[in-house]
Scaffold this motif. Structure first.
Motif, short mmCIF file in Angstrom:
data_model
loop_
_atom_site.label_atom_id
_atom_site.label_comp_id
_atom_site.label_asym_id
_atom_site.label_seq_id
_atom_site.Cartn_x
_atom_site.Cartn_y
_atom_site.Cartn_z
N ALA A 83 0.80 -1.31 0.08
CA ALA A 83 0.06 0.03 0.10
C ALA A 83 0.93 1.19 -0.08
O ALA A 83 0.63 2.20 -0.61
CB ALA A 83 -0.84 0.03 1.24
N ALA A 84 2.15 1.36 0.89
CA ALA A 84 2.78 2.41 0.74
C ALA A 84 3.48 2.69 -0.47
O ALA A 84 3.59 3.96 -0.86
CB ALA A 84 3.94 2.23 1.83
N ALA A 85 3.98 1.59 -1.26
CA ALA A 85 4.69 1.78 -2.68
C ALA A 85 3.71 2.48 -3.53
O ALA A 85 4.10 3.34 -4.39
CB ALA A 85 5.31 0.47 -2.67
N TRP A 86 2.48 1.93 -3.47
CA TRP A 86 1.51 2.38 -4.47
C TRP A 86 1.02 3.69 -4.50
O TRP A 86 1.06 4.60 -5.14
CB TRP A 86 0.12 1.40 -4.52
CG TRP A 86 -0.93 1.79 -5.52
CD1 TRP A 86 -1.87 2.71 -5.33
CD2 TRP A 86 -0.75 1.78 -6.87
NE1 TRP A 86 -2.66 2.76 -6.40
CE2 TRP A 86 -1.70 2.21 -7.45
CE3 TRP A 86 0.30 1.27 -7.72
CZ2 TRP A 86 -2.06 2.47 -8.80
CZ3 TRP A 86 0.07 1.16 -9.22
CH2 TRP A 86 -1.02 1.91 -9.58
N THR A 87 1.00 4.22 -2.91
CA THR A 87 0.58 5.48 -2.52
C THR A 87 1.69 6.36 -3.05
O THR A 87 1.56 7.56 -3.62
CB THR A 87 0.32 5.68 -1.06
OG1 THR A 87 -0.79 4.74 -0.64
CG2 THR A 87 -0.06 6.97 -0.78
N SER A 88 3.05 6.03 -2.75
CA SER A 88 3.94 6.80 -3.14
C SER A 88 4.16 7.06 -4.60
O SER A 88 4.37 8.06 -5.17
CB SER A 88 5.30 6.26 -2.73
OG SER A 88 6.45 7.06 -3.03
N PHE A 89 3.97 5.86 -5.27
CA PHE A 89 3.93 6.07 -6.73
C PHE A 89 2.94 7.04 -7.47
O PHE A 89 3.00 7.95 -8.36
CB PHE A 89 3.67 4.41 -7.54
CG PHE A 89 3.50 4.55 -8.94
CD1 PHE A 89 4.34 4.69 -9.64
CD2 PHE A 89 2.12 4.34 -9.46
CE1 PHE A 89 4.11 4.56 -11.21
CE2 PHE A 89 1.74 4.22 -10.68
CZ PHE A 89 2.97 4.28 -11.53
#
Length: 68
Positions: free
Chosen positions: A52-58
């Motif tokens: 979830a954190a990686a997608w939000t950052s992307f």
């Protein structure tokens, strides 16, 4: 997550802005705060998997636009 699971057991969603011509990405939550993402033009390919954190950052990076 097996590719079989990705294709059959996940609840895939498209953007409400999609034109319906299979020219978008689809996303499906799975596991503990993870997201699978696939190309709607070729759903037979294995999806990309993100925390979830990686997608939000992307997505935040896309909204900021290109870096000068």
């Amino acid at each position: 997550m097996s590719d079989c699971l990705a294709q059959h057991d996940l609840r895939w969603r498209r953007s409400s802005r999609s034109t319906g011509m299979n020219n978008c990405v689809e996303a499906a939550p799975f596991g503990d705060e993870r997201l699978a993402v696939r190309d709607s033009k070729d759903v037979s390919r294995p999806p990309l998997r993100f925390t979830a954190a990686a997608w939000t950052s992307f997505v935040a990076g896309l909204r900021r636009g290109p870096v000068s």
